[in-house]
Design a protein around this motif. Sequence first.
Motif, PDB file in Angstrom:
ATOM      1  N   ILE A 239       0.826  -1.211   0.000  1.00 48.97           N
ATOM      2  CA  ILE A 239       0.000   0.000   0.000  1.00 48.97           C
ATOM      3  C   ILE A 239       0.862   1.264   0.000  1.00 48.97           C
ATOM      4  CG2 ILE A 239      -0.346   0.510   2.467  1.00 48.97           C
ATOM      5  CD1 ILE A 239      -3.396   0.547   1.780  1.00 48.97           C
ATOM      6  N   LEU A 240       2.131   1.120   0.417  1.00 46.61           N
ATOM      7  CA  LEU A 240       3.047   2.261   0.388  1.00 46.61           C
ATOM      8  C   LEU A 240       3.542   2.561  -1.023  1.00 46.61           C
ATOM      9  CD1 LEU A 240       5.076   1.474   3.633  1.00 46.61           C
ATOM     10  CD2 LEU A 240       3.277   3.169   3.330  1.00 46.61           C
ATOM     11  N   LEU A 241       3.132   1.731  -1.995  1.00 51.95           N
ATOM     12  CA  LEU A 241       3.448   2.014  -3.393  1.00 51.95           C
ATOM     13  C   LEU A 241       2.896   3.378  -3.803  1.00 51.95           C
ATOM     14  CD1 LEU A 241       4.446   1.027  -6.215  1.00 51.95           C
ATOM     15  CD2 LEU A 241       2.180   0.020  -6.535  1.00 51.95           C
ATOM     16  N   ALA A 242       1.701   3.698  -3.330  1.00 50.33           N
ATOM     17  CA  ALA A 242       1.058   4.948  -3.745  1.00 50.33           C
ATOM     18  C   ALA A 242       1.854   6.179  -3.314  1.00 50.33           C
ATOM     19  CB  ALA A 242      -0.372   5.004  -3.199  1.00 50.33           C
ATOM     20  N   PRO A 243       2.164   6.346  -2.017  1.00 54.81           N
ATOM     21  CA  PRO A 243       2.957   7.533  -1.651  1.00 54.81           C
ATOM     22  C   PRO A 243       4.349   7.545  -2.279  1.00 54.81           C
ATOM     23  CG  PRO A 243       2.607   6.085   0.253  1.00 54.81           C
ATOM     24  CD  PRO A 243       1.718   5.610  -0.833  1.00 54.81           C
ATOM     25  N   MET A 244       4.925   6.349  -2.528  1.00 56.79           N
ATOM     26  CA  MET A 244       6.247   6.314  -3.143  1.00 56.79           C
ATOM     27  C   MET A 244       6.205   6.891  -4.557  1.00 56.79           C
ATOM     28  SD  MET A 244       8.326   4.639  -5.515  1.00 56.79           S
ATOM     29  CE  MET A 244       7.533   3.071  -5.832  1.00 56.79           C
ATOM     30  N   VAL A 245       5.201   6.506  -5.339  1.00 57.14           N
ATOM     31  CA  VAL A 245       5.101   7.015  -6.711  1.00 57.14           C
ATOM     32  C   VAL A 245       4.843   8.518  -6.700  1.00 57.14           C
ATOM     33  CG1 VAL A 245       3.779   6.891  -8.855  1.00 57.14           C
ATOM     34  CG2 VAL A 245       4.375   4.791  -7.656  1.00 57.14           C
ATOM     35  N   LEU A 246       3.984   8.965  -5.780  1.00 58.85           N
ATOM     36  CA  LEU A 246       3.715  10.402  -5.668  1.00 58.85           C
ATOM     37  C   LEU A 246       4.993  11.165  -5.301  1.00 58.85           C
ATOM     38  CD1 LEU A 246       0.295  10.286  -3.802  1.00 58.85           C
ATOM     39  CD2 LEU A 246       0.669  11.004  -6.163  1.00 58.85           C
ATOM     40  N   ALA A 247       5.780  10.610  -4.379  1.00 55.71           N
ATOM     41  CA  ALA A 247       7.021  11.267  -3.975  1.00 55.71           C
ATOM     42  C   ALA A 247       8.019  11.325  -5.129  1.00 55.71           C
ATOM     43  CB  ALA A 247       7.634  10.531  -2.778  1.00 55.71           C
ATOM     44  N   LEU A 248       8.134  10.235  -5.888  1.00 53.45           N
ATOM     45  CA  LEU A 248       9.035  10.225  -7.044  1.00 53.45           C
ATOM     46  C   LEU A 248       8.614  11.280  -8.066  1.00 53.45           C
ATOM     47  CD1 LEU A 248       9.723   6.447  -7.749  1.00 53.45           C
ATOM     48  CD2 LEU A 248      11.373   8.174  -7.022  1.00 53.45           C
ATOM     49  N   GLY A 249       7.310  11.412  -8.272  1.00 58.17           N
ATOM     50  CA  GLY A 249       6.812  12.434  -9.194  1.00 58.17           C
ATOM     51  C   GLY A 249       7.157  13.831  -8.725  1.00 58.17           C
ATOM     52  N   PHE A 250       7.036  14.069  -7.419  1.00 61.28           N
ATOM     53  CA  PHE A 250       7.353  15.381  -6.847  1.00 61.28           C
ATOM     54  C   PHE A 250       8.835  15.713  -7.043  1.00 61.28           C
ATOM     55  CE2 PHE A 250       9.002  17.696  -3.135  1.00 61.28           C
ATOM     56  CZ  PHE A 250       8.316  18.896  -3.278  1.00 61.28           C
ATOM     57  N   PHE A 251       9.705  14.745  -6.721  1.00 57.88           N
ATOM     58  CA  PHE A 251      11.139  15.006  -6.835  1.00 57.88           C
ATOM     59  C   PHE A 251      11.575  15.123  -8.300  1.00 57.88           C
ATOM     60  CE2 PHE A 251      11.200  13.174  -2.472  1.00 57.88           C
ATOM     61  CZ  PHE A 251      11.700  14.305  -1.845  1.00 57.88           C
ATOM     62  N   ALA A 252      10.894  14.394  -9.192  1.00 55.86           N
ATOM     63  CA  ALA A 252      11.194  14.542 -10.617  1.00 55.86           C
ATOM     64  C   ALA A 252      10.898  15.969 -11.072  1.00 55.86           C
ATOM     65  CB  ALA A 252      10.386  13.537 -11.434  1.00 55.86           C
ATOM     66  N   ALA A 253       9.787  16.525 -10.568  1.00 49.27           N
ATOM     67  CA  ALA A 253       9.447  17.901 -10.921  1.00 49.27           C
ATOM     68  C   ALA A 253      10.455  18.882 -10.338  1.00 49.27           C
ATOM     69  CB  ALA A 253       8.043  18.228 -10.425  1.00 49.27           C
ATOM     70  N   ARG A 254      10.919  18.629  -9.110  1.00 52.49           N
ATOM     71  CA  ARG A 254      11.899  19.510  -8.469  1.00 52.49           C
ATOM     72  C   ARG A 254      13.200  19.537  -9.258  1.00 52.49           C
ATOM     73  NH1 ARG A 254      11.468  20.666  -2.919  1.00 52.49           N
ATOM     74  NH2 ARG A 254      13.535  21.612  -3.230  1.00 52.49           N
ATOM     75  N   ARG A 255      13.541  18.376  -9.871  1.00 53.13           N
ATOM     76  CA  ARG A 255      14.775  18.316 -10.672  1.00 53.13           C
ATOM     77  C   ARG A 255      14.567  18.840 -12.081  1.00 53.13           C
ATOM     78  NH1 ARG A 255      14.840  13.156  -8.329  1.00 53.13           N
ATOM     79  NH2 ARG A 255      14.140  12.287 -10.307  1.00 53.13           N
ATOM     80  N   GLY A 256      13.324  19.212 -12.404  1.00 52.84           N
ATOM     81  CA  GLY A 256      13.042  19.743 -13.727  1.00 52.84           C
ATOM     82  C   GLY A 256      12.947  18.700 -14.801  1.00 52.84           C
TER      83      GLY A 256
END
Length: 345
Positions: A239-256
Amino acid sequence: MMMNSHAAELPQPASVWMTAAQAGGRLLPGVALAFGVAGLAYATRWTTGLTALSPMILAIVIGMAARNLFGMPALAGPGVAFSLRRILRLAIILLGLQLTFGQVAEVGVSGLAVIAATLVATFVFTIWLGRLLGVEARLAQLIAAGTSICGASAVIAANTVTRGSDEDVAYAVACVTVFGSIAMFLYPWLPGLLHLDPQAYGLWSGASIHEIAQVVAAAFQNGQESGEFGTIAKLSRVILLAPMVLALGFFAARRGEGGGDAPMPWFVLGFLALAALNSVFVIPAEAKAAVATATGFLLSVALAAMGLSADLRKLRAMGLRPLLLGLASFLFIAGFSLVLVKLAA
């Protein structure tokens, strides 16, 4: 006259149907090919008795063999890409019906703390070591996701936001499959040696082995109590798959890496919504079993498409460093989670 002009610009029903039919016809060859490879994977598993192997793994192996021995027709390209993206998202949404928040609660606060700490520590360790070894960042993230959460499913879910190459995904899936399989065969020999009671062994299995099927196979070898607790612990980890994918998306955006915008994985919200639905309403066991079977098959279709897209020459060019990263990540999650299980006992 203007009204007639605007009316002429509106899409006519016949043209809409024709466009939809053309799109469907363009996708059909590749989708049929991916479904066929997935079906062959299931047939291979049943006829050879290789029940310890996930059909998802067989699907990617058969797909890769077909692609690299015979090539893939250009006609199949659009449908294979559709299977890899759209069908994958549907399968991950349906995974939510295998979970309830009540199951998560059964693990207990200490058990959940072990699972969450192991997941985060393994992910961070793998990313750090990947930089140290010079493994490409996207590939390191995929290996980290697959090792820390739930194997091949996590790899392909994470790739919706990391946007690695097909070869990155294939390599990461191979890593988590190899080392998860080693854990599946090795763990049942260890509970006596490590002085683990049935619940502690189940928690250790669920917190550290890669795939759900591998956890089930390893945990039930130590008895019913270990098997049931290990399965619940693993589902809590999934179930922690969901927050992990959201976090990866956030950090991908931070890196541009997403054009400045976070690539919102909407399917994750569908996954959580079905988990919530399954927690609130009683869904008949037969219906849940049917959905679970369909989900496994759709994930196999997505991995078949991944195999059909992977070029072995590019995989060989990546070298052994990502494999060493997968090994180190596997050893870390096994050792770190064992220490926490011992401390929580």
